[in-house]
Design a protein around this motif. Structure first.
Motif, PDB file in Angstrom:
ATOM      1  N   SER A   4       0.912  -1.207   0.029  1.00 51.68           N
ATOM      2  CA  SER A   4      -0.048   0.005  -0.047  1.00 51.68           C
ATOM      3  C   SER A   4       0.754   1.192  -0.041  1.00 51.68           C
ATOM      4  N   THR A   5       0.379   2.204  -0.276  1.00 47.10           N
ATOM      5  CA  THR A   5       1.064   3.740  -0.477  1.00 47.10           C
ATOM      6  C   THR A   5       0.274   4.378   0.641  1.00 47.10           C
ATOM      7  N   ILE A   6       1.309   5.162   1.480  1.00 47.18           N
ATOM      8  CA  ILE A   6       0.947   5.832   2.494  1.00 47.18           C
ATOM      9  C   ILE A   6       1.645   7.518   2.161  1.00 47.18           C
ATOM     10  N   THR A   7       0.588   8.261   2.271  1.00 50.21           N
ATOM     11  CA  THR A   7       1.297   9.902   1.740  1.00 50.21           C
ATOM     12  C   THR A   7       1.104  10.731   2.997  1.00 50.21           C
ATOM     13  N   PHE A   8       2.062  11.279   3.245  1.00 52.98           N
ATOM     14  CA  PHE A   8       1.838  12.425   4.515  1.00 52.98           C
ATOM     15  C   PHE A   8       2.965  13.726   4.362  1.00 52.98           C
ATOM     16  N   ARG A   9       2.430  14.682   4.710  1.00 57.56           N
ATOM     17  CA  ARG A   9       2.799  15.927   4.658  1.00 57.56           C
ATOM     18  C   ARG A   9       4.193  16.372   5.702  1.00 57.56           C
ATOM     19  N   ILE A  10       5.091  16.961   5.255  1.00 54.27           N
ATOM     20  CA  ILE A  10       6.090  17.554   6.310  1.00 54.27           C
ATOM     21  C   ILE A  10       6.363  18.909   5.601  1.00 54.27           C
ATOM     22  N   PRO A  11       7.186  19.686   6.282  1.00 59.28           N
ATOM     23  CA  PRO A  11       7.700  20.866   5.743  1.00 59.28           C
ATOM     24  C   PRO A  11       9.093  20.569   4.931  1.00 59.28           C
ATOM     25  N   ASP A  12       9.174  21.480   3.955  1.00 56.54           N
ATOM     26  CA  ASP A  12      10.129  21.315   3.156  1.00 56.54           C
ATOM     27  C   ASP A  12      11.609  21.233   3.524  1.00 56.54           C
ATOM     28  N   ASP A  13      11.856  22.068   4.806  1.00 56.10           N
ATOM     29  CA  ASP A  13      13.100  21.923   5.659  1.00 56.10           C
ATOM     30  C   ASP A  13      13.377  20.520   6.103  1.00 56.10           C
ATOM     31  N   GLU A  14      12.133  19.993   6.787  1.00 60.77           N
ATOM     32  CA  GLU A  14      12.256  18.650   7.192  1.00 60.77           C
ATOM     33  C   GLU A  14      12.605  17.607   6.344  1.00 60.77           C
ATOM     34  N   LYS A  15      11.960  17.757   5.180  1.00 64.77           N
ATOM     35  CA  LYS A  15      11.908  16.649   4.241  1.00 64.77           C
ATOM     36  C   LYS A  15      13.593  16.723   3.611  1.00 64.77           C
ATOM     37  N   GLU A  16      14.254  17.942   3.488  1.00 65.16           N
ATOM     38  CA  GLU A  16      15.576  18.103   3.198  1.00 65.16           C
ATOM     39  C   GLU A  16      16.476  17.500   4.181  1.00 65.16           C
ATOM     40  N   VAL A  18      15.571  14.969   6.240  1.00 65.48           N
ATOM     41  CA  VAL A  18      15.432  13.455   6.295  1.00 65.48           C
ATOM     42  C   VAL A  18      16.019  12.795   4.833  1.00 65.48           C
ATOM     43  N   SER A  19      15.986  13.571   3.687  1.00 63.14           N
ATOM     44  CA  SER A  19      16.542  13.373   2.505  1.00 63.14           C
ATOM     45  C   SER A  19      17.974  13.010   2.710  1.00 63.14           C
ATOM     46  N   GLU A  20      18.538  13.780   3.460  1.00 67.67           N
ATOM     47  CA  GLU A  20      19.969  13.969   3.478  1.00 67.67           C
ATOM     48  C   GLU A  20      20.518  12.974   4.022  1.00 67.67           C
ATOM     49  N   TYR A  21      19.765  12.802   5.337  1.00 65.65           N
ATOM     50  CA  TYR A  21      20.166  11.666   6.377  1.00 65.65           C
ATOM     51  C   TYR A  21      19.919  10.098   5.406  1.00 65.65           C
ATOM     52  N   ALA A  22      18.939   9.911   4.766  1.00 64.64           N
ATOM     53  CA  ALA A  22      18.651   8.766   4.368  1.00 64.64           C
ATOM     54  C   ALA A  22      19.913   8.559   3.170  1.00 64.64           C
ATOM     55  N   LYS A  23      20.312   9.579   2.393  1.00 61.82           N
ATOM     56  CA  LYS A  23      21.392   9.637   1.548  1.00 61.82           C
ATOM     57  C   LYS A  23      22.752   9.114   1.982  1.00 61.82           C
ATOM     58  N   ALA A  24      22.798   9.750   3.219  1.00 63.63           N
ATOM     59  CA  ALA A  24      24.249   9.335   4.065  1.00 63.63           C
ATOM     60  C   ALA A  24      24.070   8.166   4.521  1.00 63.63           C
ATOM     61  N   HIS A  25      23.162   7.558   4.536  1.00 61.76           N
ATOM     62  CA  HIS A  25      23.148   6.107   5.248  1.00 61.76           C
ATOM     63  C   HIS A  25      22.678   5.115   4.148  1.00 61.76           C
ATOM     64  N   GLU A  31      12.562   3.230   3.090  1.00 66.50           N
ATOM     65  CA  GLU A  31      12.982   2.362   4.019  1.00 66.50           C
ATOM     66  C   GLU A  31      13.263   3.172   5.244  1.00 66.50           C
ATOM     67  N   LEU A  32      13.751   4.472   5.053  1.00 64.78           N
ATOM     68  CA  LEU A  32      14.041   5.135   6.424  1.00 64.78           C
ATOM     69  C   LEU A  32      12.793   5.310   7.171  1.00 64.78           C
ATOM     70  N   TYR A  33      11.643   5.781   6.600  1.00 62.67           N
ATOM     71  CA  TYR A  33      10.427   6.019   7.360  1.00 62.67           C
ATOM     72  C   TYR A  33       9.813   4.651   7.639  1.00 62.67           C
ATOM     73  N   ARG A  34       9.795   3.746   6.918  1.00 67.70           N
ATOM     74  CA  ARG A  34       9.090   2.253   7.301  1.00 67.70           C
ATOM     75  C   ARG A  34      10.042   1.833   8.615  1.00 67.70           C
ATOM     76  N   ASN A  35      11.183   1.773   8.517  1.00 66.84           N
ATOM     77  CA  ASN A  35      12.247   1.192   9.616  1.00 66.84           C
ATOM     78  C   ASN A  35      12.002   1.885  10.982  1.00 66.84           C
ATOM     79  N   ALA A  36      11.822   3.424  10.958  1.00 65.84           N
ATOM     80  CA  ALA A  36      11.569   4.318  11.907  1.00 65.84           C
ATOM     81  C   ALA A  36      10.380   3.673  12.577  1.00 65.84           C
ATOM     82  N   VAL A  37       9.235   3.586  11.859  1.00 63.28           N
ATOM     83  CA  VAL A  37       7.890   3.467  12.235  1.00 63.28           C
ATOM     84  C   VAL A  37       8.006   2.020  13.081  1.00 63.28           C
ATOM     85  N   LEU A  38       8.508   0.943  12.412  1.00 61.84           N
ATOM     86  CA  LEU A  38       8.527  -0.337  12.952  1.00 61.84           C
ATOM     87  C   LEU A  38       9.292  -0.492  14.199  1.00 61.84           C
TER      88      LEU A  38
END
Length: 77
Positions: A4-16, A18-25, A31-38
């Motif tokens: 399934s697809t889940i859509t949610f909204r976050i501020p642009d600065d937070e997205k940036e 999180v995106s940089e964190y995911a990229k660095a890892h 994967e990042l959001y799924r793992n964090a929630v689980l």
């Protein structure tokens, strides 16, 4: 396995951030959001299990031992 697809909204600065964190890892945002929630769910289950075990132990008036005492017992084995 269906997905399934889940859509949610976050501020642009937070997205940036999180995106940089995911990229660095070397991880995708998915994967990042799924793992964090689980992980959060698992931590909550673990905490509830611990709290329940403590409650049962108190009801049974069980006595605990220190970590040092436990290590001594394990060294004797």
């Amino acid at each position: 396995m269906s997905q399934s697809t889940i859509t949610f909204r976050i501020p642009d600065d937070e997205k940036e951030l999180v995106s940089e964190y995911a990229k660095a890892h070397n991880s995708s945002l998915t994967e990042l959001y799924r793992n964090a929630v689980l992980d959060k769910i698992e931590d909550e289950i673990d905490l509830k299990t611990l709290q329940n075990a403590i409650k049962i132990s108190k009801e049974k008036k069980e006595m605990g031992i220190s970590q040092d005492e436990m290590e001594e017992l394990l060294n004797e084995v």
